[in-house]
Write a protein that holds these residues in place. Structure first.
Motif, PDB file in Angstrom:
ATOM      1  N   CYS A 133       0.788  -1.503   0.156  1.00 43.37           N
ATOM      2  CA  CYS A 133      -0.349   0.251   0.091  1.00 43.37           C
ATOM      3  C   CYS A 133       0.448   1.587  -0.141  1.00 43.37           C
ATOM      4  O   CYS A 133       0.700   2.497  -0.464  1.00 43.37           O
ATOM      5  N   HIS A 169      -6.488   4.095   5.797  1.00 40.24           N
ATOM      6  CA  HIS A 169      -6.016   2.826   4.974  1.00 40.24           C
ATOM      7  C   HIS A 169      -5.869   2.112   6.197  1.00 40.24           C
ATOM      8  O   HIS A 169      -4.004   2.414   7.467  1.00 40.24           O
ATOM      9  N   ILE A 224      -4.750  -2.237  -2.926  1.00 42.61           N
ATOM     10  CA  ILE A 224      -5.151  -1.303  -3.220  1.00 42.61           C
ATOM     11  C   ILE A 224      -4.595  -0.919  -4.610  1.00 42.61           C
ATOM     12  O   ILE A 224      -2.974  -1.342  -4.850  1.00 42.61           O
ATOM     13  N   THR A 281     -11.138   0.182   3.894  1.00 43.67           N
ATOM     14  CA  THR A 281     -10.656   0.911   3.498  1.00 43.67           C
ATOM     15  C   THR A 281      -9.748   0.840   2.175  1.00 43.67           C
ATOM     16  O   THR A 281      -9.307  -0.154   1.735  1.00 43.67           O
ATOM     17  N   PRO A 282      -8.857   2.014   1.384  1.00 44.76           N
ATOM     18  CA  PRO A 282      -9.011   3.241   2.364  1.00 44.76           C
ATOM     19  C   PRO A 282     -10.352   4.057   2.978  1.00 44.76           C
ATOM     20  O   PRO A 282     -11.394   3.640   1.917  1.00 44.76           O
TER      21      PRO A 282
END
Ligand code: C5P
Length: 215
Positions: free
Chosen positions: A36, A94, A101, A151-152
């Motif tokens: 991430c 996050h 992601i 999340t984010p």
């Protein structure tokens, strides 16, 4: 739009059956948390990255230009610590345990969030969901209106500060970040996420993530 990213990595991940926190385990050729981090660093809107984690892990991230904060007992206490370091008008939060992601979902989230002040990625629920009491079904929820939050998540700095004041005053625990906006009655946008954005929770999740990394 100037955004501070707060990466929560302060949990111990007890369901992973590992002594090392799950977000610092190796996955493919890097650590879980680095997946991430690398995506956040590609976006020009991200003005700073704050990682909330125990001091024992910080040396593992020494090659990244990040700020650190110390975790608290609950997820929201860790976020509070991270927020003390944040200097931008917008905050993107996050979980470090979600490595997959993409730039696209982040951009979609920022676009939606700047309209209302709060937005989360989420997926429509595909299973039938039962509400229970003492292991007996109380009722079946209408899944056509249910979403699973990921999340984010994205909020204005001012809204988060207001949300923290409210939860502290009423002694409330929240389980995700847009709940701060919801509790204030503030509209929160849902943005359709991606199913690959799993939270690594069990050894089985980890095995799946390893398989994806070796494709
Ligand atoms: O425990 P759970 O998987 O729901 O935690 C979500 C994220 O919040 C994880 O990335 C974890 O490291 C972080 N967390 C934290 N501080 C806590 C509890 C969880 O930063 N006290």
């Amino acid at each position: 739009m100037a955004i501070s990213a707060i990466i929560l990595a302060g949990g111990m991940g007890s369901r992973m059956q590992s002594t090392l926190a799950k977000q610092f385990l190796p996955l493919g050729n890097k650590l879980v948390i680095e997946y991430c981090l690398e995506v956040f660093f590609t976006l020009p809107e991200i003005k700073e990255v704050i990682v909330v984690c125990d001091t024992a892990y910080r040396h593992l991230l020494s090659s990244y230009p990040i700020k650190f904060a110390s975790p608290g007992p609950r997820r929201q206490d860790s976020l509070y610590q991270g927020l003390q370091q944040a200097t931008s008008p917008w905050i993107c939060i996050h979980d470090a345990a979600r490595p997959f992601i993409t730039q696209k979902i982040l951009k979609d989230l920022f676009e939606a969030g700047k309209e209302t002040g709060a937005a989360t990625l989420a997926l429509p629920i595909v299973s039938t969901v039962k509400q229970s009491h003492e292991m007996l079904v109380e009722k079946t929820l209408d899944r056509s209106v249910l979403w699973e939050a990921q999340t984010p998540q994205f909020l204005s700095h001012a809204l988060l500060v207001q949300g923290f004041a409210y939860t502290q005053q009423h002694n409330l625990t929240v389980t995700d970040d847009v709940m701060f906006a919801e509790l204030l009655g503030h509209p929160t946008k849902l943005v359709k996420g991606i199913s690959k954005n799993i939270k690594l929770t069990t050894p089985e999740d980890f095995a799946l993530a390893q398989a994806w990394c070796s494709l």
